[in-house]
Design an enzyme around this catalytic site. Structure first.
Site, PDB file in Angstrom:
ATOM      1  N   ARG A  79       9.907  47.698  28.167  1.00 30.28           N
ATOM      2  CA  ARG A  79       8.625  46.859  28.091  1.00 30.28           C
ATOM      3  C   ARG A  79       7.751  46.875  29.581  1.00 30.28           C
ATOM      4  NH1 ARG A  79       9.752  47.949  23.959  1.00 30.28           N
ATOM      5  NH2 ARG A  79      10.070  46.724  22.015  1.00 30.28           N
TER       6      ARG A  79
ATOM      7  N   SER B 223       4.262  40.451  19.847  1.00 23.71           N
ATOM      8  CA  SER B 223       5.545  39.680  20.305  1.00 23.71           C
ATOM      9  C   SER B 223       5.171  39.017  21.714  1.00 23.71           C
ATOM     10  CB  SER B 223       6.913  40.503  20.442  1.00 23.71           C
ATOM     11  OG  SER B 223       7.330  40.959  19.380  1.00 23.71           O
TER      12      SER B 223
ATOM     13  N   GLU C 204       5.394  38.723  27.302  1.00 21.27           N
ATOM     14  CA  GLU C 204       5.363  40.343  27.319  1.00 21.27           C
ATOM     15  C   GLU C 204       4.020  41.040  27.558  1.00 21.27           C
ATOM     16  OE1 GLU C 204       5.952  43.703  23.669  1.00 21.27           O
ATOM     17  OE2 GLU C 204       7.599  42.284  23.803  1.00 21.27           O
TER      18      GLU C 204
END
EC number: 1.3.1.98
Length: 348
Positions: A162, A239, A340
């Site tokens: 990520r 998320s 995130e």
């Protein structure tokens, strides 16, 4: 366009006003906007799909550049597959559908992800056992420091879980992305247990790429992870927290604190580390689906990792809920969750 609320440009439908808003439908326009702002000493925020950004209630004081570039083209075919170039502003899921329609496989498990194609390398977007770094060959960018357009190779992109060299770094403006895909109607090997179960195959098997797309879209919809204006659970950034990657010692400490929580799912990660699902930690720390914060924000009723804006709320209310969850998981398991999405003019 001057002072405009940024709510309309984010999937959360949150964010204060911008100093100015401008639209670029060509890469040259995007570069010119950024150059011009730099000469004025003014900050620039680039938004395309707005699906992975949390903008503070005070908005953004500079220029917001809405990237609306479009275009998909096959650059070349060779023994390694097909090189496809996509404009940064192209909606991601439309791009995935286009590649599959052209008989090209490799992106099917990433179907249904909101946002633009140009945002995917920034986050190294991933889902269902794959991530864009597996298929990206190069990223075409405007380098603000050198004031020139460049092509960054896969190693230069610094992809990690990520993350990439582009994330939280104003130096680069992504203009186009090159993907290396397979000239095939059969999917890449299925790598994710839940997806394999839904498809009725073993991990590592291949099936029709269209079938993988269809199954992924159904799975994402069941979790409120496909944008739907009628479904408030999709007013999110997907998320909110990344899955923590723990050292062997941290993992042992978590296991010592489980007591009656049961054994969490986990996956081996590089260098002896262990990846643990943030959703499991959140639920076991006492935050169930639908858990409500103040002022119209809540955990999604379909997925524990999504924090949603139900209407009439504020960014600060959303961040308060995120802090409550983060602190609850830390107190229960000694694990610190990290956000995130990109946080603009706000912080956890």
């Amino acid at each position: 366009m001057h002072a405009s609320s940024l709510e309309a440009y984010t999937t959360l439908r949150l964010g204060g006003k911008a100093g100015a808003v401008t639209v670029a439908s060509e890469p040259d326009e995007a570069v010119a906007t950024v150059r011009s702002a730099a000469r004025r000493g003014e900050p620039v925020l680039v938004l395309a799909g707005g699906s992975n950004v949390v903008i503070g209630d005070d908005g953004f004081p500079g220029t917001v550049l809405l990237l609306r570039t479009r275009g998909v083209k096959i650059v070349k075919r060779d023994s390694r597959g097909v090189l496809v170039r996509v404009a940064a502003g192209e909606p991601w899921d439309e791009f995935v559908a286009t590649t599959l329609g052209d008989g090209l496989a490799g992106l099917e498990a990433l179907s249904g992800i909101p946002g633009s194609a140009g945002a995917t390398p920034i986050q190294n977007v991933g889902a269902y056992g794959t991530e864009v770094a597996r298929t990206i060959e190069a990223v075409h960018v405007y380098d603000r420091e050198a004031d020139e357009v460049k092509e960054l190779s896969l190693p230069e992109c610094g992809f990690a879980y990520r993350s990439s060299v582009f994330k939280n770094n104003d130096r680069w403006l992504v203009l186009e992305v090159d993907f290396r895909l397979d000239d095939a109607t059969v999917s890449a090997p299925v790598r994710y247990a839940e997806l394999a179960r839904q498809l009725g195959v073993e991990i590592g098997e291949r099936v029709g790429a269209d079938r993988v797309r269809e199954t992924v879209l159904k799975l994402r919809a069941s979790k409120g992870m496909v944008l739907d204006p009628e479904d408030l659970d999709t007013r999110s950034v997907g998320s909110f927290f990344t899955n923590p990657v723990l050292s062997a010692q941290q993992w042992a400490e978590v296991q010592d604190r489980l007591v009656d929580a049961g054994e969490p799912p986990s996956w081996p990660a590089p260098n002896g580390t262990v990846k643990v699902p943030a959703a499991w930690l959140i639920e076991k720390a006492g935050f169930a689906k639908g858990y409500a914060g103040r002022d119209g924000v809540a955990i999604s009723s379909k997925h524990t990792l999504a924090l949603t804006h139900r209407g009439g709320g504020s960014t600060e209310a959303l961040l308060d809920l995120a802090r409550e969850i983060r602190d609850g998981v830390r107190d229960r398991f000694g694990v610190v969750l990290h956000p995130e999405p990109v946080l603009v003019n706000c912080a956890l």
